[in-house]
Design a protein around this motif. Structure first.
Motif, PDB file in Angstrom:
ATOM      1  N   THR A 168       0.825  -1.288   0.175  1.00 49.68           N
ATOM      2  CA  THR A 168      -0.171  -0.209   0.019  1.00 49.68           C
ATOM      3  C   THR A 168       0.680   1.320  -0.014  1.00 49.68           C
ATOM      4  OG1 THR A 168       0.012   0.165   2.233  1.00 49.68           O
ATOM      5  CG2 THR A 168      -2.054  -1.000   1.184  1.00 49.68           C
ATOM      6  N   PHE A 169       0.352   2.466  -0.314  1.00 48.20           N
ATOM      7  CA  PHE A 169       1.007   3.564  -0.590  1.00 48.20           C
ATOM      8  C   PHE A 169      -0.047   4.766  -0.473  1.00 48.20           C
ATOM      9  CE2 PHE A 169       0.251   2.139  -4.687  1.00 48.20           C
ATOM     10  CZ  PHE A 169      -0.104   3.141  -5.453  1.00 48.20           C
ATOM     11  N   ILE A 170       0.484   6.054  -0.198  1.00 44.47           N
ATOM     12  CA  ILE A 170      -0.462   7.037   0.028  1.00 44.47           C
ATOM     13  C   ILE A 170      -1.100   7.170  -1.566  1.00 44.47           C
ATOM     14  CG2 ILE A 170      -0.713   9.537   0.295  1.00 44.47           C
ATOM     15  CD1 ILE A 170      -0.464   7.921   3.094  1.00 44.47           C
ATOM     16  N   PRO A 171      -2.051   7.694  -1.756  1.00 47.38           N
ATOM     17  CA  PRO A 171      -2.378   7.857  -3.362  1.00 47.38           C
ATOM     18  C   PRO A 171      -1.761   8.925  -4.012  1.00 47.38           C
ATOM     19  CG  PRO A 171      -4.104   7.657  -1.901  1.00 47.38           C
ATOM     20  CD  PRO A 171      -3.345   7.557  -0.955  1.00 47.38           C
ATOM     21  N   THR A 172      -1.344   9.809  -3.258  1.00 49.32           N
ATOM     22  CA  THR A 172      -0.235  10.631  -4.111  1.00 49.32           C
ATOM     23  C   THR A 172       0.918  10.348  -4.357  1.00 49.32           C
ATOM     24  OG1 THR A 172       0.121  12.027  -2.153  1.00 49.32           O
ATOM     25  CG2 THR A 172      -1.691  12.770  -3.394  1.00 49.32           C
ATOM     26  N   ALA A 173       1.451   9.387  -3.801  1.00 45.12           N
ATOM     27  CA  ALA A 173       2.803   8.838  -3.842  1.00 45.12           C
ATOM     28  C   ALA A 173       3.272   7.763  -5.032  1.00 45.12           C
ATOM     29  CB  ALA A 173       3.364   8.256  -2.500  1.00 45.12           C
TER      30      ALA A 173
END
Length: 154
Positions: A91-96
């Motif tokens: 998973t990752f922050i959407p903007t990353a």
């Protein structure tokens, strides 16, 4: 003649500019949002919808967990995260990264990502019952103190 040509050229340019502004690609703005799930015993301090857009700070995707009345939750915060459907554990922050969870261009379904909560809080009811245990110790202390004061004052 030049006036007519200028008028036609202006009208065509105006129509093309209007058409370009209506094209979804020309006004696309990536954004991700999730509603706080109802009935799970909590809300988010930031509101009922957590959302961020391209260029947003990471904190826009955070939810400070507020337990409902009479509830307690196992986490104090959670966040919106993105994952590629081929690798759901990464998973990752959407903007990353490239978090494509809605198709683009129009009528094209090239979604390869999904968004979820980093942790879904588990909230349970707080046990507010008090054991009916009485103790004579406080009463005995009070009586003893009263006797001591009366003996000293005599």
């Amino acid at each position: 003649m030049h006036r007519v040509g200028s008028a036609v050229l202006g009208a065509v340019s105006f129509q093309l500019a209007h058409l370009a502004l209506e094209a979804p690609q020309s006004r696309a703005a990536w954004g991700w949002s999730m509603d706080v799930p109802p009935g799970l015993g909590f809300t988010c301090e930031e509101g009922s919808t957590i959302a961020g857009a391209a260029g947003s700070p990471d904190s826009d995707f955070d939810c400070t967990v507020v337990p409902d009345s009479g509830m307690e939750c196992d986490v104090s915060s959670t966040s919106i995260v993105c994952y590629k459907t081929a690798t759901p554990s990464d998973t990752f922050i959407p903007t990353a990264g490239l978090c494509i969870n809605n198709g683009h261009p129009p009528n094209m379904d090239d979604n390869d990502s999904a968004i979820t909560w980093s942790t879904v809080p588990s909230c349970t009811e707080v046990d507010t019952t008090v054991d009916d245990v009485t103790s004579d110790t406080p009463m005995a202390s009070a009586v003893g103190a009263a006797v001591a004061v009366s003996v000293l004052c005599v």
